[in-house]
Design an enzyme around this catalytic site. Structure first.
Site, PDB file in Angstrom:
ATOM      1  CD  GLU A 191      -7.805   6.894   4.776  1.00 35.46           C
ATOM      2  OE1 GLU A 191      -7.606   6.893   6.249  1.00 35.46           O
ATOM      3  OE2 GLU A 191      -6.782   7.083   4.310  1.00 35.46           O
ATOM      4  CE1 TYR A 198      -3.219   2.555   0.755  1.00 38.28           C
ATOM      5  CE2 TYR A 198      -1.839   3.318   2.305  1.00 38.28           C
ATOM      6  CZ  TYR A 198      -2.955   3.479   1.453  1.00 38.28           C
ATOM      7  OH  TYR A 198      -3.953   4.846   1.955  1.00 38.28           O
ATOM      8  CD1 TRP A 242      -3.905   1.686   5.522  1.00 38.22           C
ATOM      9  CD2 TRP A 242      -6.049   2.662   5.179  1.00 38.22           C
ATOM     10  NE1 TRP A 242      -4.496   2.359   3.611  1.00 38.22           N
ATOM     11  CE2 TRP A 242      -5.671   2.376   4.002  1.00 38.22           C
ATOM     12  CE3 TRP A 242      -6.583   2.946   6.166  1.00 38.22           C
ATOM     13  CZ2 TRP A 242      -6.635   2.818   3.382  1.00 38.22           C
ATOM     14  CZ3 TRP A 242      -8.455   3.435   5.294  1.00 38.22           C
ATOM     15  CH2 TRP A 242      -8.068   3.350   3.511  1.00 38.22           C
TER      16      TRP A 242
END
Length: 163
Positions: free
Chosen positions: A41, A19, A49
């Site tokens: 988000e 990522y 995350w």
């Protein structure tokens, strides 16, 4: 080829490293993709995350490929289906916000506005560059964008999420 220089948060986790190397900090101008990332988000709020990345495929499946037209049409049965789906974050308020946010996203097109262009205009048209030493939790720009998103019917889009 040498390993890229990575932020500490992306070290030691292949998903986070991928990522970091291919998506994080890469400007997104596509409206639909920008909306999808904003929704992810929102689901990340209060979590790491890494948790979102591990469930990303589940989110994609559960939210009809993040097609805002399909998500906006979700009804109570879809909300219950998502609440029972172990492949996503099962938080009713976040699920309901994503469904409502699809409707808010589509309202831009109904008004003849491009969501991505609107968001980039609020951000000054260019990526925000930090000082390379610290990453703030929010900025005056993310506060302004958050306020504008909320004024347009979005939820779970606070200034930290927006930043």
């Amino acid at each position: 080829m040498p390993e890229p220089t990575r932020c500490r948060w992306a070290e030691g986790d292949l998903l986070m490293a991928a990522y970091h190397d291919t998506e994080w900090g890469v400007p997104i101008r596509d409206s639909r993709q920008l909306w999808e990332m904003l929704m992810l988000e929102g689901f990340q709020a209060g979590l790491s995350w890494s948790i979102i990345l591990k469930r990303r495929e589940g989110f994609h499946a559960g939210f009809a490929g993040w097609d805002p037209h399909k998500v906006a049409a979700f009804g109570p049965a879809d909300g219950e289906r998502l609440m029972a789906d172990p492949g996503i974050i099962r938080a009713r308020a976040k699920i309901e916000a994503a469904i409502g946010n699809a409707k808010a996203y589509l309202a831009f097109a109904e008004r003849g506005e491009d969501f991505g262009a609107w968001a980039w205009d609020l951000a000054g048209g260019a990526p925000v560059k930090g000082d390379g030493k610290s990453v703030p939790a929010k900025t005056p720009t993310s506060e302004a964008i958050s306020k504008a998103l909320k004024a347009n019917g979005f939820k779970f889009v606070g200034p930290v999420i927006v930043y």
